[in-house]
Design a protein around this motif. Structure first.
Motif, PDB file in Angstrom:
ATOM      1  N   ALA A 160       0.808  -1.219   0.000  1.00 40.36           N
ATOM      2  CA  ALA A 160       0.000   0.000   0.000  1.00 40.36           C
ATOM      3  C   ALA A 160       0.838   1.264   0.000  1.00 40.36           C
ATOM      4  CB  ALA A 160      -0.929  -0.003   1.213  1.00 40.36           C
ATOM      5  N   SER A 161       2.127   1.137   0.257  1.00 40.46           N
ATOM      6  CA  SER A 161       3.006   2.307   0.260  1.00 40.46           C
ATOM      7  C   SER A 161       2.935   3.073  -1.057  1.00 40.46           C
ATOM      8  CB  SER A 161       4.453   1.877   0.533  1.00 40.46           C
ATOM      9  OG  SER A 161       5.328   2.971   0.511  1.00 40.46           O
ATOM     10  N   HIS A 162       2.548   2.384  -2.131  1.00 42.28           N
ATOM     11  CA  HIS A 162       2.567   3.032  -3.440  1.00 42.28           C
ATOM     12  C   HIS A 162       1.170   3.413  -3.942  1.00 42.28           C
ATOM     13  CE1 HIS A 162       6.846   2.550  -3.703  1.00 42.28           C
ATOM     14  NE2 HIS A 162       6.685   1.331  -3.245  1.00 42.28           N
ATOM     15  N   LEU A 163       0.200   3.475  -3.017  1.00 42.82           N
ATOM     16  CA  LEU A 163      -1.054   4.152  -3.332  1.00 42.82           C
ATOM     17  C   LEU A 163      -0.759   5.645  -3.495  1.00 42.82           C
ATOM     18  CD1 LEU A 163      -3.549   2.609  -0.725  1.00 42.82           C
ATOM     19  CD2 LEU A 163      -3.568   2.234  -3.192  1.00 42.82           C
ATOM     20  N   ILE A 164      -1.361   6.264  -4.481  1.00 40.92           N
ATOM     21  CA  ILE A 164      -1.152   7.696  -4.698  1.00 40.92           C
ATOM     22  C   ILE A 164      -2.172   8.463  -3.855  1.00 40.92           C
ATOM     23  CG2 ILE A 164      -1.049   9.572  -6.360  1.00 40.92           C
ATOM     24  CD1 ILE A 164       1.097   7.452  -6.783  1.00 40.92           C
ATOM     25  N   VAL A 165      -1.705   9.215  -2.871  1.00 35.69           N
ATOM     26  CA  VAL A 165      -2.597   9.994  -2.016  1.00 35.69           C
ATOM     27  C   VAL A 165      -2.394  11.498  -2.186  1.00 35.69           C
ATOM     28  CG1 VAL A 165      -2.777   8.159  -0.285  1.00 35.69           C
ATOM     29  CG2 VAL A 165      -1.003   9.922  -0.043  1.00 35.69           C
ATOM     30  N   GLU A 166      -1.324  11.892  -2.873  1.00 37.75           N
ATOM     31  CA  GLU A 166      -1.007  13.307  -3.071  1.00 37.75           C
ATOM     32  C   GLU A 166      -0.377  13.460  -4.447  1.00 37.75           C
ATOM     33  OE1 GLU A 166       0.819  16.745  -0.134  1.00 37.75           O
ATOM     34  OE2 GLU A 166       1.924  14.869  -0.363  1.00 37.75           O
ATOM     35  N   CYS A 179       3.243   9.072  -3.556  1.00 36.68           N
ATOM     36  CA  CYS A 179       2.968   7.751  -2.984  1.00 36.68           C
ATOM     37  C   CYS A 179       2.749   7.878  -1.482  1.00 36.68           C
ATOM     38  CB  CYS A 179       4.129   6.790  -3.257  1.00 36.68           C
ATOM     39  SG  CYS A 179       4.265   6.262  -4.966  1.00 36.68           S
ATOM     40  N   TRP A 180       1.882   7.041  -0.951  1.00 38.29           N
ATOM     41  CA  TRP A 180       1.506   7.104   0.464  1.00 38.29           C
ATOM     42  C   TRP A 180       2.740   7.001   1.363  1.00 38.29           C
ATOM     43  CZ3 TRP A 180      -2.109   3.077   3.250  1.00 38.29           C
ATOM     44  CH2 TRP A 180      -2.711   3.688   4.352  1.00 38.29           C
ATOM     45  N   GLY A 181       3.685   6.161   0.979  1.00 36.45           N
ATOM     46  CA  GLY A 181       4.851   5.925   1.807  1.00 36.45           C
ATOM     47  C   GLY A 181       5.784   7.113   1.935  1.00 36.45           C
ATOM     48  N   VAL A 182       5.760   8.025   0.970  1.00 36.63           N
ATOM     49  CA  VAL A 182       6.597   9.229   1.088  1.00 36.63           C
ATOM     50  C   VAL A 182       5.787  10.421   1.584  1.00 36.63           C
ATOM     51  CG1 VAL A 182       8.309   8.533  -0.617  1.00 36.63           C
ATOM     52  CG2 VAL A 182       6.303   9.812  -1.359  1.00 36.63           C
ATOM     53  N   ALA A 183       4.465  10.360   1.458  1.00 31.05           N
ATOM     54  CA  ALA A 183       3.620  11.464   1.894  1.00 31.05           C
ATOM     55  C   ALA A 183       3.195  11.334   3.346  1.00 31.05           C
ATOM     56  CB  ALA A 183       2.373  11.550   1.012  1.00 31.05           C
ATOM     57  N   ALA A 184       3.103  10.114   3.846  1.00 29.92           N
ATOM     58  CA  ALA A 184       2.612   9.881   5.204  1.00 29.92           C
ATOM     59  C   ALA A 184       3.408   8.758   5.843  1.00 29.92           C
ATOM     60  CB  ALA A 184       1.123   9.540   5.171  1.00 29.92           C
ATOM     61  N   SER A 185       4.477   9.111   6.519  1.00 27.14           N
ATOM     62  CA  SER A 185       5.342   8.134   7.181  1.00 27.14           C
ATOM     63  C   SER A 185       6.193   8.877   8.195  1.00 27.14           C
ATOM     64  CB  SER A 185       6.239   7.425   6.160  1.00 27.14           C
ATOM     65  OG  SER A 185       7.111   8.365   5.541  1.00 27.14           O
ATOM     66  N   GLY A 239      -1.257  13.208   9.327  1.00 25.92           N
ATOM     67  CA  GLY A 239      -2.401  12.454   9.827  1.00 25.92           C
ATOM     68  C   GLY A 239      -3.527  12.405   8.814  1.00 25.92           C
ATOM     69  N   THR A 240      -3.803  13.539   8.169  1.00 28.04           N
ATOM     70  CA  THR A 240      -4.868  13.578   7.162  1.00 28.04           C
ATOM     71  C   THR A 240      -4.560  12.629   6.009  1.00 28.04           C
ATOM     72  OG1 THR A 240      -5.465  15.856   7.721  1.00 28.04           O
ATOM     73  CG2 THR A 240      -6.074  15.066   5.527  1.00 28.04           C
ATOM     74  N   LEU A 241      -3.335  12.658   5.510  1.00 24.04           N
ATOM     75  CA  LEU A 241      -2.969  11.773   4.405  1.00 24.04           C
ATOM     76  C   LEU A 241      -2.960  10.306   4.845  1.00 24.04           C
ATOM     77  CD1 LEU A 241      -0.151  13.910   2.767  1.00 24.04           C
ATOM     78  CD2 LEU A 241      -2.442  13.458   1.857  1.00 24.04           C
ATOM     79  N   THR A 242      -2.648  10.077   6.110  1.00 25.62           N
ATOM     80  CA  THR A 242      -2.759   8.711   6.639  1.00 25.62           C
ATOM     81  C   THR A 242      -4.211   8.244   6.561  1.00 25.62           C
ATOM     82  OG1 THR A 242      -0.887   9.013   8.143  1.00 25.62           O
ATOM     83  CG2 THR A 242      -2.433   7.259   8.678  1.00 25.62           C
ATOM     84  N   GLY A 243      -5.134   9.098   6.972  1.00 27.64           N
ATOM     85  CA  GLY A 243      -6.554   8.741   6.924  1.00 27.64           C
ATOM     86  C   GLY A 243      -7.070   8.527   5.524  1.00 27.64           C
ATOM     87  N   VAL A 244      -6.557   9.313   4.556  1.00 25.34           N
ATOM     88  CA  VAL A 244      -6.957   9.136   3.159  1.00 25.34           C
ATOM     89  C   VAL A 244      -6.609   7.726   2.682  1.00 25.34           C
ATOM     90  CG1 VAL A 244      -6.486   9.877   0.789  1.00 25.34           C
ATOM     91  CG2 VAL A 244      -6.801  11.587   2.588  1.00 25.34           C
ATOM     92  N   GLY A 245      -5.382   7.296   2.965  1.00 28.48           N
ATOM     93  CA  GLY A 245      -4.976   5.953   2.557  1.00 28.48           C
ATOM     94  C   GLY A 245      -5.719   4.866   3.295  1.00 28.48           C
TER      95      GLY A 245
END
Length: 317
Positions: A160-166, A179-185, A239-245
């Motif tokens: 899931a790290s490579h879901l696009i959230v931003e 990618c989720w892993g660079v936007a929310a970690s 936190g917001t981007l974490t919730g999006v994913g």
């Protein structure tokens, strides 16, 4: 396996910077711990490091070893297919470690192992459908469906790290942006913290980072607890981007619970409150389904090692 003593296993969690090992009883009691830095250059160095930790914590009742690996693990062979944090290519690590320690070895992705720990004896105990996300140097994910880990065709599911959230976010090593892993970690919190410190070099956050805080991410959490607006904004954003994913995963897998772990969770509601708000806003048909709680993981640094040991014990039965 039968024994006059409780069956035990050693669980090993191979991380990007450190390797942690535990000796575990079948009921989940940790009897011993050890850790060392992760050698990333060669297969032999890594195998030797894992074997050394196993020897340090191993006891007579230990019958099997579980190893969580930081990347894509072939479900059929136990081989490491790809790990971005290591400098060597595909390697049959399960076989090599088994030869070195003289015991059966079970390997899996490290986030899968952590998910199994939370499912079996952690925050998700009693729930047969669970999603776990760990926030650390990157972002890991494990999914339990009907009491079984989701592996996919080859063992590579739940990346899931490579879901696009931003979509216009930072560049990922995979070549995509946001990618989720660079936007929310944890790494994202540290990166944003250093950027904010550069913008306001006389601010509280910059002072914390500048005076030798062990980690810029920890400095952000400390500053946020003191009310610093820059740090609060960073935790709200991540936190917001974490919730999006998390909402995307809940819409895909319909879990009974979502569990969030990793170092940044120590920020508590400063991170989790915006995550829950974004999650609720994006969960499909929330009024027409049972609530899906977003829970804090029970296990912190030991999650991967505990889960690896439990996986080894469960598969050996």
């Amino acid at each position: 396996m039968t024994s006059s003593s409780p069956v035990e296993a050693v669980g090993v969690d191979v991380g990007a910077t450190k390797i942690a090992a535990v000796r575990l009883t079948a009921d989940g009691t940790v009897l011993a711990r050890a850790r060392c830095a992760t050698p990333r250059r060669t297969v032999d160095e890594l195998v030797d490091a894992v074997a050394g930790l196993v020897a340090r914590v191993r006891g007579e009742p230990v019958a099997v070893v579980g190893v969580g690996l930081p990347g894509m693990v072939d479900a059929g062979t136990g081989a490491l297919a790809f790990a971005p944090g290591l400098e060597f290519a595909r390697a049959p690590l399960g076989e090599l470690i088994a030869d070195s320690v003289g015991l059966p070895v079970v390997t899996d992705n490290d986030a899968n192992a952590a998910a199994w720990a939370e499912y079996r004896i952690g925050a998700g105990r009693g729930q047969d459908h669970l999603v776990l996300v760990t926030l650390g140097t990157g972002l890991g994910c494990g999914v339990v469906v009907a009491g079984r880990l989701l592996h996919g065709s080859h063992g590579f599911a739940a990346e899931a790290s490579h879901l696009i959230v931003e979509p216009r976010g930072p560049l990922c090593e995979c070549g995509n942006r946001g990618c989720w892993g660079v936007a929310a970690s944890g790494a994202a919190i540290a990166r944003l913290g250093r950027q904010a410190a550069a913008v306001r070099p006389a601010g509280p956050l910059a002072r914390l980072i500048g005076r030798g805080s062990p980690d810029a991410g920890e400095a952000v959490t400390e500053a946020a607890r003191s009310g610093d607006d820059q740090a609060l904004e960073i935790l709200h954003r991540v936190g917001t981007l974490t919730g999006v994913g998390l909402a995307a995963l809940a819409n895909l897998f319909d879990p009974a619970v979502v569990v969030v772990g990793g170092g940044p969770v120590s920020a508590g509601e400063l991170l989790l409150a915006p995550a829950r708000t974004a999650f609720a806003a994006r969960l499909y048909a929330p009024g027409d389904r049972p609530p899906v709680p977003v829970l804090t993981a029970r296990f912190a640094n030991d999650a991967g090692a505990i889960g690896a040991a439990l996986l080894a014990l469960d598969r050996a039965r």
